[in-house]
Design a protein around this motif. Structure first.
Motif, short mmCIF file in Angstrom:
data_model
loop_
_atom_site.label_atom_id
_atom_site.label_comp_id
_atom_site.label_asym_id
_atom_site.label_seq_id
_atom_site.Cartn_x
_atom_site.Cartn_y
_atom_site.Cartn_z
N UNK A 141 37.44 51.39 5.30
CA UNK A 141 36.46 51.49 4.21
C UNK A 141 37.19 51.60 2.88
N UNK A 142 36.83 50.72 1.95
CA UNK A 142 37.44 50.76 0.63
C UNK A 142 36.86 51.91 -0.20
N UNK A 143 37.68 52.59 -1.01
CA UNK A 143 37.19 53.69 -1.84
C UNK A 143 36.07 53.24 -2.78
N UNK A 144 35.12 54.13 -3.03
CA UNK A 144 33.98 53.81 -3.89
C UNK A 144 34.34 53.81 -5.37
N UNK A 145 35.53 54.36 -5.72
CA UNK A 145 35.91 54.43 -7.13
C UNK A 145 36.61 53.17 -7.63
N UNK A 146 36.64 52.13 -6.79
CA UNK A 146 37.25 50.87 -7.20
C UNK A 146 38.72 50.74 -6.89
N UNK A 147 39.35 51.81 -6.40
CA UNK A 147 40.76 51.71 -6.02
C UNK A 147 40.88 51.03 -4.67
N UNK A 148 42.11 50.84 -4.22
CA UNK A 148 42.36 50.14 -2.97
C UNK A 148 42.84 51.11 -1.89
N UNK A 149 42.38 50.88 -0.67
CA UNK A 149 42.80 51.73 0.44
C UNK A 149 44.27 51.49 0.81
N UNK A 150 44.75 50.27 0.56
CA UNK A 150 46.13 49.92 0.90
C UNK A 150 46.72 49.04 -0.20
N UNK A 151 48.02 49.14 -0.35
CA UNK A 151 48.79 48.21 -1.17
C UNK A 151 49.62 47.37 -0.20
N UNK A 152 49.53 46.05 -0.35
CA UNK A 152 50.20 45.13 0.57
C UNK A 152 51.33 44.40 -0.14
N UNK A 153 52.52 44.49 0.44
CA UNK A 153 53.64 43.66 -0.01
C UNK A 153 53.63 42.39 0.85
N UNK B 264 41.69 44.62 -0.76
CA UNK B 264 40.54 43.73 -0.93
C UNK B 264 40.96 42.35 -1.41
N UNK B 265 41.83 42.32 -2.40
CA UNK B 265 42.31 41.05 -2.93
C UNK B 265 43.12 40.29 -1.89
N UNK B 266 43.87 41.00 -1.08
CA UNK B 266 44.68 40.37 -0.03
C UNK B 266 43.79 39.59 0.94
#
Length: 338
Positions: free
Chosen positions: A199-211, A224-226
């Motif tokens: 579940x993605x955070x409701x504040x617009x941030x990302x649950x994960x950062x993907x390299x 989300x963008x990934x």
């Protein structure tokens, strides 16, 4: 005045044992639960990349130990009474699990219901190398680890495969909140497992950062963008193929030409596994990672070392076992000592 029986007053039926045996068995059988979606993890996992050799094409294919099976829970009928237990045992298949220390239930993989987990070793140094997707049973629901998906290159081969008829694709992450790298692999659970939505955070941030590691470059993006980029890349790559080659109609089953994308459900999830009588995130305990610093050898001599999965001596003899009597996946878990 109408006589009211004890059954009617309490809303229960207390004369079940007075019914004929055949009728009681029919009721027990009718009450057996339906199958629920399970995750199938083929054994063995693809261990390491293999050089291209046209003369030995068959050796490039992953040879999974058949049949494809999934773990299930014990039917509740086993805990009601002796009669219901006998019926449940007659319709439940069991195989020995070294981790559990006892026989555990399983059934055959159902392609229309269950999720097939796919993991391939993809070298980041040459993104043009087509992955060895292996030989899988017909499946509608696929789950791929982050390392197998990478930037989405050649994913259309798997998604568009008419034999599989893919309807949903899950990107499996090793942890619920983390910074992740597509160059790293992790071993999936060997216990009975399921997939839980990220579940993605409701504040617009990302649950994960993907390299995203493509060998010649590395970039960072949000979860989300990934997922959006993977879907777009997969569609664009397949659209380019359609412009230069005649693709059989059966490969276009899920293809939306107007929007240049495959009509499949695409999501991110993490593993949960059954431990100690309850479901817990796989990241709650040690997760084995392997860093894939691979230079895929275009030449005969290797250019770099490879830290990849290697079949141990204990694992090598596992195929001699019958997967319907012995849970072979347990051998890949460090919890089992040999």
């Amino acid at each position: 005045m109408t006589n009211i029986t004890a059954n009617e007053r309490t809303g229960t039926f207390t004369n079940f044992n007075d019914l004929p045996t055949e009728l009681r068995y029919m009721i027990w059988r009718f009450a057996l639960p339906d199958d629920i979606p399970e995750v199938c993890i083929p054994w063995p996992l693809e261990e390491e990349p293999v050089r291209w050799d046209p003369e030995r094409e068959s050796s490039r294919r992953s040879r999974f130990l058949e049949p494809f099976l999934v773990d299930t829970d014990f039917p509740i009928h086993m805990h009601v009474c002796r009669e219901s237990r006998e019926l449940a045992m007659s319709s439940t298949h069991l195989r020995y699990s070294p981790i559990a220390g006892c026989p555990v239930p399983f059934r055959a993989f159902r392609p229309e219901l269950d999720i097939l987990y796919v993991s391939v070793c993809r070298p980041p140094s040459d993104i043009n190398v087509v992955p060895r997707w292996g030989q899988y049973p017909a499946a509608r629901h696929l789950a791929l680890d982050l390392h197998s998906i990478k930037d989405g290159s050649f994913l259309w081969i798997l998604v568009g495969n008419p034999f599989l008829d893919v309807r949903s694709l899950t990107c499996v992450l090793p942890a619920s909140n983390a910074i992740l790298d597509t160059a790293a692999r992790f071993r999936p659970p060997v216990r009975r497992c399921r997939l839980r939505e990220v579940v993605q955070p409701s504040n617009g941030s990302q649950s994960h950062i993907i390299y995203v590691d493509r060998g010649y470059d590395r970039r960072m993006t949000g979860m989300g963008r990934y997922l959006e980029e993977i879907r777009d890349h997969m569609g664009a790559e397949f659209a380019e193929i359609l412009e230069v080659a005649a693709i059989p109609e059966e490969y276009l089953r899920r293809w939306n030409a107007a929007e240049s994308k495959f009509e499949i459900d695409f999501s991110a999830k993490t593993f949960e596994e059954y431990r100690g009588g309850r479901w817990v995130p796989s990241s709650d305990h040690l997760v084995r990672f392997d860093w894939q610093s691979i230079i895929f050898p275009a030449l005969r001599e290797p250019v770099d070392t490879v830290r990849s999965y290697r079949v141990s001596e204990a694992e090598q003899w596992t195929p001699l076992r019958d997967p319907e009597t012995f849970r072979v996946n347990d051998i890949q878990q460090d919890e089992v000592q040999f």
